[in-house]
Design an enzyme around this catalytic site. Structure first.
Site, PDB file in Angstrom:
ATOM      1  N   ALA A 133      45.905  39.099   2.352  1.00  0.00           N
ATOM      2  CA  ALA A 133      46.463  37.841   3.010  1.00  0.00           C
ATOM      3  C   ALA A 133      45.711  36.661   2.550  1.00  0.00           C
ATOM      4  O   ALA A 133      44.468  36.477   2.228  1.00  0.00           O
ATOM      5  CB  ALA A 133      45.837  38.114   4.404  1.00  0.00           C
ATOM      6  N   GLY A 134      46.471  35.787   2.040  1.00  0.00           N
ATOM      7  CA  GLY A 134      45.791  34.332   1.824  1.00  0.00           C
ATOM      8  C   GLY A 134      46.139  33.456   2.887  1.00  0.00           C
ATOM      9  O   GLY A 134      46.650  33.762   3.771  1.00  0.00           O
ATOM     10  N   GLU A 135      45.715  32.170   2.650  1.00  0.00           N
ATOM     11  CA  GLU A 135      45.772  31.201   3.721  1.00  0.00           C
ATOM     12  C   GLU A 135      47.244  31.014   3.944  1.00  0.00           C
ATOM     13  O   GLU A 135      47.465  30.624   5.243  1.00  0.00           O
ATOM     14  CB  GLU A 135      44.909  30.156   3.431  1.00  0.00           C
ATOM     15  N   ASP A 145      36.421  27.095  -8.471  1.00  0.00           N
ATOM     16  CA  ASP A 145      36.036  28.150  -7.369  1.00  0.00           C
ATOM     17  C   ASP A 145      36.140  29.407  -8.182  1.00  0.00           C
ATOM     18  O   ASP A 145      36.581  30.597  -7.650  1.00  0.00           O
ATOM     19  CB  ASP A 145      37.147  28.245  -6.382  1.00  0.00           C
ATOM     20  N   LYS A 178      53.223  36.112  -3.376  1.00  0.00           N
ATOM     21  CA  LYS A 178      52.735  35.557  -2.396  1.00  0.00           C
ATOM     22  C   LYS A 178      53.591  35.022  -1.584  1.00  0.00           C
ATOM     23  O   LYS A 178      54.684  34.423  -2.147  1.00  0.00           O
ATOM     24  CB  LYS A 178      51.768  34.625  -3.269  1.00  0.00           C
ATOM     25  N   ILE A 231      49.191  43.742   0.321  1.00  0.00           N
ATOM     26  CA  ILE A 231      48.036  44.216  -0.209  1.00  0.00           C
ATOM     27  C   ILE A 231      47.010  43.087   0.125  1.00  0.00           C
ATOM     28  O   ILE A 231      45.640  43.388  -0.337  1.00  0.00           O
ATOM     29  CB  ILE A 231      48.158  44.190  -1.799  1.00  0.00           C
ATOM     30  N   GLY A 290      49.945  32.735   3.723  1.00  0.00           N
ATOM     31  CA  GLY A 290      50.898  34.003   4.029  1.00  0.00           C
ATOM     32  C   GLY A 290      50.329  35.470   3.288  1.00  0.00           C
ATOM     33  O   GLY A 290      49.234  35.369   2.588  1.00  0.00           O
TER      34      GLY A 290
HETATM   35  P1  AMP Z   1      44.768  35.240  -3.045  1.00  0.00           P
HETATM   36  O1  AMP Z   1      45.482  34.317  -1.935  1.00  0.00           O
HETATM   37  O2  AMP Z   1      45.222  34.732  -4.373  1.00  0.00           O
HETATM   38  O3  AMP Z   1      43.253  35.210  -2.781  1.00  0.00           O
HETATM   39  O4  AMP Z   1      45.086  36.776  -2.802  1.00  0.00           O
HETATM   40  C1  AMP Z   1      44.507  37.572  -1.720  1.00  0.00           C
HETATM   41  C2  AMP Z   1      44.330  39.044  -2.201  1.00  0.00           C
HETATM   42  O5  AMP Z   1      45.749  39.695  -2.582  1.00  0.00           O
HETATM   43  C3  AMP Z   1      43.414  39.049  -3.346  1.00  0.00           C
HETATM   44  O6  AMP Z   1      42.180  39.168  -2.842  1.00  0.00           O
HETATM   45  C4  AMP Z   1      43.920  40.198  -3.984  1.00  0.00           C
HETATM   46  O7  AMP Z   1      43.181  41.426  -2.989  1.00  0.00           O
HETATM   47  C5  AMP Z   1      45.362  40.415  -3.646  1.00  0.00           C
HETATM   48  N1  AMP Z   1      46.091  39.998  -4.794  1.00  0.00           N
HETATM   49  C6  AMP Z   1      46.632  38.798  -4.972  1.00  0.00           C
HETATM   50  N2  AMP Z   1      47.140  38.487  -6.185  1.00  0.00           N
HETATM   51  C7  AMP Z   1      47.110  39.795  -6.466  1.00  0.00           C
HETATM   52  C8  AMP Z   1      47.566  40.284  -7.709  1.00  0.00           C
HETATM   53  N3  AMP Z   1      48.245  39.552  -8.912  1.00  0.00           N
HETATM   54  N4  AMP Z   1      47.796  41.794  -8.033  1.00  0.00           N
HETATM   55  C9  AMP Z   1      47.060  42.535  -7.050  1.00  0.00           C
HETATM   56  N5  AMP Z   1      46.623  41.909  -5.726  1.00  0.00           N
HETATM   57  C10 AMP Z   1      46.644  40.604  -5.819  1.00  0.00           C
END
Ligand code: AMP
Length: 953
Positions: A598-600, A715, A622, A596, A602
């Site tokens: 992508a974070g830095e 942030d 994550k 759903i 993974g």
């Molecule tokens: P992040 O690395 O936390 O910025 O997460 C990247 C993306 O994953 C976010 O912009 C959301 O679209 C999705 N995401 C992260 N955590 C969640 C969560 N708890 N529920 C739903 N989507 C999430």
């Protein structure tokens, strides 16, 4: 030797008329029966008479004409009226004088006329008078004799005189019948009574109209012509009642369900019928019969709601007793039962509590107005719906639930107790509880302590009641071990959770060179800062997310709770930190379903967590991509170490971590609607100001919690807020290095580090002064993002332009349709002097106030389309005027309406400029937000001044 005379019987059963003609055989010495006219009591009548009393051997016969027999009358009665003269009344009464005569009969199938043969006659009886007639008086005798066993078509009667003086006044021949009759609703025909050896004649009948009988109705006709002993009862059919030997229809408003001899009954309660002959009465509107109710019984209404629902917690045995008062209106029934439903409501959505919750005696079909509920999880809001049921409640869709929110009162359990700081005279402790209480719940704790070595009998206990999970105990003896015992209290303060005991020792005097040193380290551990003289000595670790504004710091009172955010970097081994604050999950309990994001570090997956003994929950997972360095792994997991310390409705909840396996993971609650900025862009114009302010309130509440924990986010931006399907917003993104590494908005500044310029307060950009007050600035930007449905702050201005504008005291203008009060609050958040900015607590209060009086949102802030709509508004991206309608629509992000314009024949910008709001509506732009956006843009196009300007404050 005999005379005979015939009697003509014209009508049976009637008096016989004498139309006698006499025949004689021997007229010389025998006298025959003669017709004599007599007068009696003044009226004249005829008799057949004979009186040969002085002559011997009399044998004088008088015979009737042929008497036709009724085929059923085998037995006839012969009634004679006659006079017999007293032999003594004759002078010189002869010894041969007789006072009787004989009755004979003879059967025949045909009239034999005057033929007479004595031998054919059978004697029926000798007739003797009861009273004989003397000289001066006359006695009429009446005698009836039965002639039985008749079988032929007719018969003759004959009277034999043997020497008496007789006058026959009348002969009546008759048979008896039982008359046609209706008895007990059966019709029986007229029946000839009696026959030889058959005193009772059985007669079958027929039930009258609308009556019926199981058995054929029968009756007996006695030989006397009387009806006797009826068998088989006819009864009026359903819908009919007996009225004078007939069956009549029941009148409207009454009914009869069965064949019976009963009368129609009035319709029972709450029923009626308008028809004649009703077999049943139908329920009136709103009333029903249960399947088990007799169809002849009354109808009843569904019960009203149970009343006065109350809950009595019994924390010592971990349960809640719910009781209520029976419904005011039982609908006239006594089969009332109750059902209890438990729901967990989060925001506006409620879910069933699941099978774990136990009900005693049951959750359904309760006959008593009480139930005990156990196995509720500690410190959650539950809603109980108690419904009254009866045999007819399912007919009604009108449910009457009573909603009652209560809290399970099991106090949470203390899981760990630790020392977070000490001096020679004080100890600072904090402890963890499980399950983590919701922040809005005021969990209270009882802390008891005494010197460890004290003789227990003489021990002086100090007992404190605290409302935070930490305490600083002062005035202790140096170098002394103390035994601390902590327990969480239930919400009634009487119940107590399991206790935890630990002993801690104060420093010995002299081991503290500088009292501040130990406190400094203490503060570094717990992020808790002591004010007053110590203030200047604080060592600020630039790496650590520090406590909030200096002004937030004050000398804690003795028992003022510690703020418990602990910087994971203060742990030598970050792996220890993560396990301290997060639950380890076995990877086999996690199912990844879909990427759903992508974070830095993974990919982010949506998935399912099914921990043993717990229900499945949707989670976000994550992952840490392969090939990571140990530093990256620690940074990745640091987010969990931070998140795990928080427990708030508006902070993303950590479910746990996977650290003991190759692929590290962070598992958090799943937020169905993803990141807020995206969500708002996708719902541009579809969400009301009230709802937007509600979302902001949630974010502010989460931020207040973080600032209370002395955590500075750094942030805060709509992209770092997640939205669930209740539109609840939760703050996320807690990685230590994330602002530096992860955020695409992060920009290197001259002061070092990467900073999301548009969201960051000037002092933080200028000299890295990150505080809760700088988070408040960012919150102001989030407010603007929210009210502008995800618009990019400062549009396409460069970071440099933004910083310049801010330094020149320009601020973002109000978004379109933004309530004035909300815009005023944004401007407050953007005050240059950070001390003057509102605190998150103030922001929550203000937003709450606005939400409580939605009227306050009606005043809309001034809006300048030229600056609020994506600029420049009057020209294409290269500064030249828009070349086409689609280019213009694209510039204001309304391309979805291109076709509407084309179809309406609006193909040039000149035509666009002519459009009025009404025209825009007519081509199919319905959403108010979109309508305004287009209308304002046209307004801006008309106004040729198109300088980029942001409002100055
Ligand atoms: P992040 O690395 O936390 O910025 O997460 C990247 C993306 O994953 C976010 O912009 C959301 O679209 C999705 N995401 C992260 N955590 C969640 C969560 N708890 N529920 C739903 N989507 C999430």
């Amino acid at each position: 030797m005999f005379t005979s005379c015939f009697i003509d019987v014209s009508v049976l059963l009637l008096h016989i008329k004498f139309i006698c003609t006499a025949t004689q055989s021997d007229r010389g010495y025998m006298q025959r029966w003669e017709v004599v006219q007599r007068t009696l009591n003044g009226s004249q009548f005829y008799t057949y008479s004979i009186c040969n009393v002085e002559e011997r051997e009399q044998d004088n016969w008088l015979r009737t004409t042929f008497i036709q027999r009724h085929p059923l009358a085998s037995r006839v009665f012969v009634e004679l009226k006659f006079i017999v003269r007293d032999c003594n009344s004759f002078d010189g009464a002869s010894l041969i004088c007789k006072e009787t005569f004989n009755l004979y009969t003879s059967e025949s199938d045909a009239d034999v006329g005057t033929t007479f043969r004595k031998s054919q006659f059978k004697k029926v009886a000798t007739i003797a008078p009861d009273e004989i007639t003397g000289k001066n008086e006359m006695h009429i005798n009446t005698e009836t004799r039965v002639v039985d066993g008749l079988s032929r078509k007719g018969f003759y009667l004959a009277f034999q005189d043997i020497g008496a003086c007789i006058a026959l006044l009348s002969v009546r021949v008759f048979y008896k019948t039982c008359p046609g009759t209706v008895q007990n609703l059966a019709t029986f025909p007229e029946t000839v009574a009696g026959a030889e050896n058959q005193p009772l004649t059985e007669v079958s009948g027929v039930c009258v109209d609308n009556a019926a009988s199981e058995e054929l109705p029968r009756i007996y006709c006695t030989e006397e012509g009387k009806w006797a002993v009826q068998v088989g009862q006819c009864q009026c059919k359903p819908g009919y009642e007996e009225v004078k030997d007939t069956c009549q229809e029941c009148r409207p408003g009454s009914f009869k369900a069965e064949a019976s001899s009963d009368a129609c009954e009035p319709c029972p309660a709450n029923t009626d019928t308008l028809e004649h002959g009703a077999v049943l009465c139908a329920c009136k509107d709103g009333f029903f019969r249960a399947p088990t109710d007799p169809s002849t019984g009354p109808c009843s209404g569904p019960p009203s709601a149970p009343r006065d629902l109350s809950a009595v917690p019994q924390p010592s045995v971990g349960r809640l007793i719910l009781s209520w008062t029976p419904p005011e209106d039982t609908g006239g029934r006594n089969d009332i039962t109750y059902s209890v439903e438990c729901q967990r409501c989060d925001g506006v959505v409620c879910h069933p509590c699941g099978e774990r919750v136990r009900y005693e005696p049951a959750s359904m079909k309760l006959t008593e107005a009480r139930v005990s509920v156990s196995e509720l999880e500690a410190h959650l809001n539950y809603t109980f719906i108690v419904e009254a049921h009866s045999g007819v409640s399912h007919f009604s869709h009108h449910k009457n639930p009573l909603i009652f929110s209560t809290l399970s009162l099991d106090p949470p359990q203390i899981t760990t107790m630790r020392l977070v700081g000490r001096t020679s005279t004080s100890l600072a402790l904090s402890w963890d509880v499980s399950p983590r209480p919701r922040p809005q719940l005021n969990i209270r704790y009882k802390l008891t302590y005494h010197k460890k070595d004290d003789n227990l009998d003489k021990t002086t206990y100090t007992v404190l009641t605290l409302d935070k999970n930490s305490a600083q105990i002062k005035d202790l003896a140096p170098g002394t071990a103390y035994l601390f015992r902590v327990q969480a209290l239930g919400s009634d303060d009487n119940s107590e959770g399991s206790r935890m005991e630990e002993h801690f020792e104060t420093l010995t005097e002299g081991t503290e060179q500088n009292p501040c040193t130990s406190f400094t380290s203490f503060m570094q551990i717990v992020g808790w800062v002591v004010g007053g003289p110590l203030k200047g000595n604080l060592k600020r670790n630039s790496h650590t997310r520090q406590g909030p504004e200096d002004t937030y710091f004050s000398t804690p009172e003795q028992l003022k709770p510690l703020k418990t955010y602990v910087d994971p970097h203060t742990y030598e081994d970050p792996n220890v930190a993560v396990l301290k604050f997060a639950t380890e999950i076995h990877p086999s309990h996690i199912t990844k379903q879909k990427v759903i994001g992508a974070g830095e570090f993974g990919e982010v997956y949506r998935g399912i967590l099914k921990a043993p003994g717990r229900k499945e929950v949707a989670v976000a997972i994550k992952t840490l991509k392969p090939g990571y360095t140990e530093k990256q792994r620690q940074d990745f997991l640091s987010e969990a170490s931070i998140m795990g310390q928080f427990s708030h409705q508006n902070i993303i909840r950590l479910e746990g971590v996977v650290t003991k396996f190759k692929h590290a993971m962070i598992v958090t609650e799943y937020m169905e609607n993803g990141a807020l900025d995206r969500y708002l862009r996708d719902h541009d114009g579809e969400i009301s100001s009230f709802q937007l302010v509600g979302m902001l309130r949630g974010i502010a509440a989460g931020m207040k919690y973080l600032s209370d924990m002395s955590y500075v986010h750094r942030d805060l931006a709509a992209r770092n807020i997640l939205v669930n399907n209740n539109m609840e917003c939760k703050v996320s993104d807690f990685g230590l290095s994330r602002v530096l590494e992860d955020d695409p908005e992060g920009t290197y500044t001259t002061s070092g580090g990467k900073i999301p310029i548009r969201w960051t307060a000037p002092e933080a950009i200028a000299y890295r002064k990150f505080t809760s007050a700088s988070d408040v600035w960012s919150f102001g930007i989030v407010m603007w993002e929210v009210m502008a449905f995800g618009e990019r702050p400062y549009w396409d201005m460069s970071n440099h332009e933004v910083m310049k504008a801010i330094n020149e005291a320009f601020r973002l203008p109000a978004p379109m349709d933004c309530p004035s009060a909300v815009y005023q609050l944004m401007l407050q958040c953007w005050l240059q002097d950070r001390a003057k900015r509102p605190r998150f607590g103030d922001i929550v209060s203000l937003l709450d106030k606005l939400l409580r009086s939605p009227e306050s949102l009606k005043t809309i802030a001034d809006f300048d389309p030229r600056v609020s709509i994506r600029l420049p508004s009057t020209s294409g991206s290269d500064g030249s005027p828009f070349r086409s309608v689609s280019e213009w629509l694209e510039s204001i992000k309304m391309s979805q309406y291109s076709e509407n314009f084309t179809c309406a024949g609006i193909v040039t910008m000149e035509q666009v400029l002519q459009m009025k709001t009404e025209d825009i509506k007519n081509i199919g732009v319905r959403l108010p937000g979109h309508l305004k956006r287009i209308a304002y843009s046209i307004l801006g196009l008309k106004d040729q001044t198109s300088t980029l300007s942001v409002f100055a404050v």
